[in-house]
Design an enzyme around this catalytic site. Sequence first.
Site, short mmCIF file in Angstrom:
data_model
loop_
_atom_site.label_atom_id
_atom_site.label_comp_id
_atom_site.label_asym_id
_atom_site.label_seq_id
_atom_site.Cartn_x
_atom_site.Cartn_y
_atom_site.Cartn_z
N HIS A 120 0.86 -1.20 0.00
CA HIS A 120 0.00 0.00 0.00
C HIS A 120 0.89 1.24 0.00
CE1 HIS A 120 -3.93 1.96 1.53
NE2 HIS A 120 -3.11 2.94 1.11
N HIS A 171 1.49 5.40 -1.77
CA HIS A 171 1.04 6.53 -2.60
C HIS A 171 2.25 7.22 -3.19
CE1 HIS A 171 -3.15 6.42 -1.08
NE2 HIS A 171 -2.58 5.95 0.01
N LYS A 173 -9.28 -0.45 -5.98
CA LYS A 173 -9.37 0.15 -4.64
C LYS A 173 -10.74 0.77 -4.42
CE LYS A 173 -7.87 1.88 -0.67
NZ LYS A 173 -6.76 2.78 -0.42
N HIS A 224 -10.57 0.78 1.56
CA HIS A 224 -10.42 1.77 2.62
C HIS A 224 -11.69 1.67 3.45
CE1 HIS A 224 -8.90 5.69 4.33
NE2 HIS A 224 -10.10 5.53 4.89
N HIS A 243 -4.93 -0.84 6.13
CA HIS A 243 -4.47 -0.01 7.26
C HIS A 243 -5.39 -0.07 8.48
CE1 HIS A 243 -7.21 2.60 5.10
NE2 HIS A 243 -6.31 3.03 4.24
N ASP A 276 0.97 2.52 3.60
CA ASP A 276 0.15 3.71 3.35
C ASP A 276 1.00 4.97 3.41
OD1 ASP A 276 -2.10 5.13 2.64
OD2 ASP A 276 -2.98 5.15 4.64
O1 DOR Z 1 -3.85 9.31 5.61
C1 DOR Z 1 -4.12 8.93 4.48
N1 DOR Z 1 -3.55 9.50 3.39
N2 DOR Z 1 -5.00 7.94 4.32
C2 DOR Z 1 -5.46 7.61 3.11
O2 DOR Z 1 -6.31 6.75 3.05
C3 DOR Z 1 -4.98 8.29 1.89
C4 DOR Z 1 -3.68 8.92 2.10
C5 DOR Z 1 -3.30 9.93 1.01
O3 DOR Z 1 -3.50 9.64 -0.16
O4 DOR Z 1 -2.78 10.99 1.36
ZN ZN Z 2 -3.66 4.85 1.33
#
Ligand code: DOR
Ligand code: ZN
Length: 340
Positions: A17, A19, A103, A140, A175, A248
């Site tokens: 997971h 980003h 997702k 999520h 998460h 995450d």
């Molecule tokens: O804290 C988070 N940030 N939780 C998420 O589900 C997405 C993530 C983000 O993309 O910044």
């Molecule tokens: Zn995430």
Amino acid sequence: MNTPNSEIVLPLPDDFHAHLRQGELMPGYVRDLVSQFGRAIIMPNTVPAMTSAAAIADYKKQILEAAAPVRPDFEPLMTFKLNPNYTEQDLKDMMAVGVVAGKYYPAGVTTNSADGISDFEAVFPVVAMMEKLGLVLCVHGEEPGEFCLDREPAFIKRVETLAEKFPKLRIVFEHLSSAKSVEAVKRLPANVAATFTVHHLMMTLDDIVGDALRPHHFCKPLPKRPEDRKAIREAAFSGNPKFFLGTDSAPHQQGKKECPCGAAGVYSAPVAIPLLVQEFERAGALDKLPNFIAGFGADFYGLPRTTKQIKVVKEKWTVPAIVNGVVPLAAGQTLEWKLK
Ligand code: DOR
Ligand code: ZN
């Protein structure tokens, strides 16, 4: 795994997971990630969102280009953002460019999810196609409209419904932040697994608002009570194959966090593995770390386990105050373990 107590050899970790955003900031975030991980599930909540084979193919290419100088063999495992409008051909086209999962973002519960799902049952036909094609559903799990600390527990019933209606669908409850959801995942059949982040293993709500407002710890789902963290830690250290690492790691530039309406997300990619070694060592569970970071997740996703390795050494280092414009988890702290 252990060589004379100051050095540990680990399988090259997988992050189920992560980003990476898009645009000019993305290559730096990619380099931070691939310095610690050989494969990663790349989340689709970019702007615009990842919803077509063409966009995902282009994104994957950019990620590979950015990774090449650091880890040319990095494998981005691509995802799409779920909506009710996909045809089976759309899903097949996305699989052909490297998509392994879709997702599910409930509308409005986190960063870039305003276009998320507001009608649960409307996505069932697409979810049924995912089950048939062998795509993983990443969830999520927070129920919109509930009080912030209750959003995740309130979503458990939806995960139960999905698991029951789609018994062959592999579901990852992402998460986890509450004891109730840890219990639910243990109880549900083998097609339901969960990821834990580094920060939910380490923090409670006190670390965000207990004594001072710490915006760089603010994330979704919110870290909760000590008993919730305890349940997460016990599950991670137990060696149960349903629980594996998904950091995450979610970079937001410093100014987007230190402002009147700050973004949710903790940037853990630069420190994830040293912090995990520290936490598993303190818990006397170092023997459980290899499967947590590079075994159970690959098994669940049906990927071969890695044969590559990394070395972590007992050597003090100070986490930088800022990395690529982002204040990382544990910024300024001295850690005991360092990636070699
Ligand atoms: O804290 C988070 N940030 N939780 C998420 O589900 C997405 C993530 C983000 O993309 O910044
Ligand atoms: Zn995430």
